[in-house]
Design a protein around this motif. Structure first.
Motif, PDB file in Angstrom:
ATOM      1  N   THR A  19       0.841  -1.198   0.000  1.00 24.48           N
ATOM      2  CA  THR A  19       0.000   0.000   0.000  1.00 24.48           C
ATOM      3  C   THR A  19       0.877   1.249   0.000  1.00 24.48           C
ATOM      4  O   THR A  19       1.815   1.358   0.791  1.00 24.48           O
ATOM      5  CB  THR A  19      -0.921   0.010   1.235  1.00 24.48           C
ATOM      6  OG1 THR A  19      -1.726  -1.161   1.222  1.00 24.48           O
ATOM      7  CG2 THR A  19      -1.822   1.238   1.242  1.00 24.48           C
ATOM      8  N   GLY A  20       0.581   2.151  -0.929  1.00 17.67           N
ATOM      9  CA  GLY A  20       1.289   3.420  -0.998  1.00 17.67           C
ATOM     10  C   GLY A  20       2.657   3.388  -1.642  1.00 17.67           C
ATOM     11  O   GLY A  20       3.350   4.398  -1.675  1.00 17.67           O
ATOM     12  N   LYS A  21       3.067   2.241  -2.202  1.00 19.86           N
ATOM     13  CA  LYS A  21       4.374   2.118  -2.862  1.00 19.86           C
ATOM     14  C   LYS A  21       4.145   1.776  -4.333  1.00 19.86           C
ATOM     15  O   LYS A  21       3.783   0.640  -4.662  1.00 19.86           O
ATOM     16  CB  LYS A  21       5.204   1.006  -2.222  1.00 19.86           C
ATOM     17  CG  LYS A  21       5.401   1.173  -0.742  1.00 19.86           C
ATOM     18  CD  LYS A  21       6.697   1.842  -0.476  1.00 19.86           C
ATOM     19  CE  LYS A  21       6.917   1.820   1.029  1.00 19.86           C
ATOM     20  NZ  LYS A  21       7.803   2.805   1.469  1.00 19.86           N
ATOM     21  N   PRO A  22       4.340   2.730  -5.251  1.00 23.83           N
ATOM     22  CA  PRO A  22       4.118   2.437  -6.665  1.00 23.83           C
ATOM     23  C   PRO A  22       5.061   1.361  -7.186  1.00 23.83           C
ATOM     24  O   PRO A  22       6.197   1.252  -6.735  1.00 23.83           O
ATOM     25  CB  PRO A  22       4.360   3.778  -7.355  1.00 23.83           C
ATOM     26  CG  PRO A  22       5.119   4.598  -6.380  1.00 23.83           C
ATOM     27  CD  PRO A  22       4.838   4.066  -5.015  1.00 23.83           C
ATOM     28  N   LEU A  36      -1.435   0.476  -4.984  1.00 22.72           N
ATOM     29  CA  LEU A  36      -2.485   0.023  -4.078  1.00 22.72           C
ATOM     30  C   LEU A  36      -2.737   1.133  -3.061  1.00 22.72           C
ATOM     31  O   LEU A  36      -1.815   1.564  -2.367  1.00 22.72           O
ATOM     32  CB  LEU A  36      -2.055  -1.266  -3.366  1.00 22.72           C
ATOM     33  CG  LEU A  36      -2.970  -1.791  -2.264  1.00 22.72           C
ATOM     34  CD1 LEU A  36      -4.370  -2.087  -2.791  1.00 22.72           C
ATOM     35  CD2 LEU A  36      -2.357  -3.034  -1.618  1.00 22.72           C
ATOM     36  N   LEU A  37      -3.968   1.596  -3.032  1.00 27.60           N
ATOM     37  CA  LEU A  37      -4.413   2.554  -2.020  1.00 27.60           C
ATOM     38  C   LEU A  37      -5.365   1.833  -1.083  1.00 27.60           C
ATOM     39  O   LEU A  37      -5.712   0.675  -1.316  1.00 27.60           O
ATOM     40  CB  LEU A  37      -5.123   3.739  -2.684  1.00 27.60           C
ATOM     41  CG  LEU A  37      -4.334   4.518  -3.742  1.00 27.60           C
ATOM     42  CD1 LEU A  37      -5.200   5.629  -4.330  1.00 27.60           C
ATOM     43  CD2 LEU A  37      -3.061   5.078  -3.155  1.00 27.60           C
ATOM     44  N   GLY A  40      -8.301   0.363  -3.050  1.00 26.83           N
ATOM     45  CA  GLY A  40      -8.123  -0.530  -4.188  1.00 26.83           C
ATOM     46  C   GLY A  40      -6.864  -0.277  -5.005  1.00 26.83           C
ATOM     47  O   GLY A  40      -6.033   0.561  -4.664  1.00 26.83           O
ATOM     48  N   PHE A  41      -6.767  -1.032  -6.090  1.00 24.33           N
ATOM     49  CA  PHE A  41      -5.634  -0.946  -7.008  1.00 24.33           C
ATOM     50  C   PHE A  41      -5.955   0.034  -8.140  1.00 24.33           C
ATOM     51  O   PHE A  41      -7.091   0.106  -8.607  1.00 24.33           O
ATOM     52  CB  PHE A  41      -5.358  -2.316  -7.632  1.00 24.33           C
ATOM     53  CG  PHE A  41      -4.708  -3.282  -6.683  1.00 24.33           C
ATOM     54  CD1 PHE A  41      -3.332  -3.335  -6.556  1.00 24.33           C
ATOM     55  CD2 PHE A  41      -5.475  -4.153  -5.933  1.00 24.33           C
ATOM     56  CE1 PHE A  41      -2.731  -4.238  -5.688  1.00 24.33           C
ATOM     57  CE2 PHE A  41      -4.883  -5.061  -5.067  1.00 24.33           C
ATOM     58  CZ  PHE A  41      -3.505  -5.099  -4.946  1.00 24.33           C
ATOM     59  N   PHE A  42      -4.900   0.738  -8.604  1.00 24.81           N
ATOM     60  CA  PHE A  42      -5.043   1.669  -9.710  1.00 24.81           C
ATOM     61  C   PHE A  42      -3.813   1.551 -10.598  1.00 24.81           C
ATOM     62  O   PHE A  42      -2.701   1.327 -10.105  1.00 24.81           O
ATOM     63  CB  PHE A  42      -5.192   3.104  -9.192  1.00 24.81           C
ATOM     64  CG  PHE A  42      -6.400   3.268  -8.323  1.00 24.81           C
ATOM     65  CD1 PHE A  42      -7.632   3.542  -8.885  1.00 24.81           C
ATOM     66  CD2 PHE A  42      -6.315   3.091  -6.958  1.00 24.81           C
ATOM     67  CE1 PHE A  42      -8.752   3.651  -8.089  1.00 24.81           C
ATOM     68  CE2 PHE A  42      -7.428   3.200  -6.151  1.00 24.81           C
ATOM     69  CZ  PHE A  42      -8.659   3.486  -6.726  1.00 24.81           C
ATOM     70  N   ALA A  43      -4.018   1.727 -11.910  1.00 27.89           N
ATOM     71  CA  ALA A  43      -2.914   1.624 -12.866  1.00 27.89           C
ATOM     72  C   ALA A  43      -2.953   2.813 -13.820  1.00 27.89           C
ATOM     73  O   ALA A  43      -4.005   3.140 -14.371  1.00 27.89           O
ATOM     74  CB  ALA A  43      -3.013   0.320 -13.646  1.00 27.89           C
ATOM     75  N   SER A  56       6.729   5.352 -11.221  1.00 27.12           N
ATOM     76  CA  SER A  56       6.899   4.283 -10.236  1.00 27.12           C
ATOM     77  C   SER A  56       8.094   4.551  -9.313  1.00 27.12           C
ATOM     78  O   SER A  56       8.233   3.919  -8.278  1.00 27.12           O
ATOM     79  CB  SER A  56       7.030   2.922 -10.920  1.00 27.12           C
ATOM     80  OG  SER A  56       8.155   2.904 -11.765  1.00 27.12           O
ATOM     81  N   LYS A  57       8.939   5.519  -9.662  1.00 26.98           N
ATOM     82  CA  LYS A  57      10.031   5.951  -8.795  1.00 26.98           C
ATOM     83  C   LYS A  57       9.576   7.030  -7.816  1.00 26.98           C
ATOM     84  O   LYS A  57      10.335   7.447  -6.956  1.00 26.98           O
ATOM     85  CB  LYS A  57      11.193   6.512  -9.627  1.00 26.98           C
ATOM     86  CG  LYS A  57      11.869   5.499 -10.510  1.00 26.98           C
ATOM     87  CD  LYS A  57      12.946   6.192 -11.318  1.00 26.98           C
ATOM     88  CE  LYS A  57      13.595   5.251 -12.308  1.00 26.98           C
ATOM     89  NZ  LYS A  57      14.569   5.973 -13.160  1.00 26.98           N
ATOM     90  N   GLY A  58       8.340   7.489  -7.986  1.00 26.05           N
ATOM     91  CA  GLY A  58       7.820   8.575  -7.171  1.00 26.05           C
ATOM     92  C   GLY A  58       7.163   8.092  -5.891  1.00 26.05           C
ATOM     93  O   GLY A  58       7.317   6.941  -5.478  1.00 26.05           O
ATOM     94  N   ASN A  59       6.411   8.980  -5.280  1.00 31.74           N
ATOM     95  CA  ASN A  59       5.714   8.699  -4.034  1.00 31.74           C
ATOM     96  C   ASN A  59       4.221   8.907  -4.215  1.00 31.74           C
ATOM     97  O   ASN A  59       3.783   9.589  -5.149  1.00 31.74           O
ATOM     98  CB  ASN A  59       6.214   9.625  -2.923  1.00 31.74           C
ATOM     99  CG  ASN A  59       7.660   9.372  -2.588  1.00 31.74           C
ATOM    100  OD1 ASN A  59       8.030   8.264  -2.245  1.00 31.74           O
ATOM    101  ND2 ASN A  59       8.488  10.400  -2.688  1.00 31.74           N
ATOM    102  N   ILE A  60       3.459   8.364  -3.284  1.00 35.80           N
ATOM    103  CA  ILE A  60       2.011   8.551  -3.255  1.00 35.80           C
ATOM    104  C   ILE A  60       1.685   9.297  -1.971  1.00 35.80           C
ATOM    105  O   ILE A  60       2.127   8.907  -0.885  1.00 35.80           O
ATOM    106  CB  ILE A  60       1.274   7.205  -3.298  1.00 35.80           C
ATOM    107  CG1 ILE A  60       1.603   6.477  -4.605  1.00 35.80           C
ATOM    108  CG2 ILE A  60      -0.230   7.406  -3.149  1.00 35.80           C
ATOM    109  CD1 ILE A  60       1.098   5.050  -4.677  1.00 35.80           C
TER     110      ILE A  60
END
Length: 106
Positions: A19-22, A36-37, A40-43, A56-60
């Motif tokens: 959760t919270g890790k792209p 994953l939040l 749910g999942f998002f793409a 995917s190297k960023g943050n949420i």
């Protein structure tokens, strides 16, 4: 649209994606950022629409926005919408889960 099986089950997806890790996925040659939040999942496309850096190297953040690691551009993971008007929206990819697996629509 073609549905590509990513994981054999929802449970496996939850084991593999934190959760919270792209997470970067390469599906049929496309770079996709899977997240994953709590809800749910998002793409979304992995390339930031501003300058192309891998999201995917960023943050949420706590709002469910993916933040580009280069210039801090923010995008809503649910809709792909840019959080300001200076960048284009991201392409989103639908996710489907059933008894046969976890799929992303390409």
């Amino acid at each position: 649209m073609e549905w590509i099986k990513i994981f054999p089950s929802l449970e496996e997806a939850h084991r593999r994606i934190q959760t919270g890790k792209p997470q970067l996925l390469i599906v049929n040659g496309k770079r996709i950022c899977l997240a994953l939040l709590d809800n749910g999942f998002f793409a979304v496309q992995d390339a930031c629409s501003h300058n192309g850096e891998s999201l995917s190297k960023g943050n949420i953040n706590y709002l469910g926005e993916i933040i580009c690691p280069w210039h801090n551009y923010r995008f809503d993971l649910r809709s792909g919408k840019a959080c300001d008007s200076s960048s284009a929206d991201l392409k989103t990819y639908p996710i489907k889960v059933n008894e046969t697996g976890f799929f992303i629509g390409i």
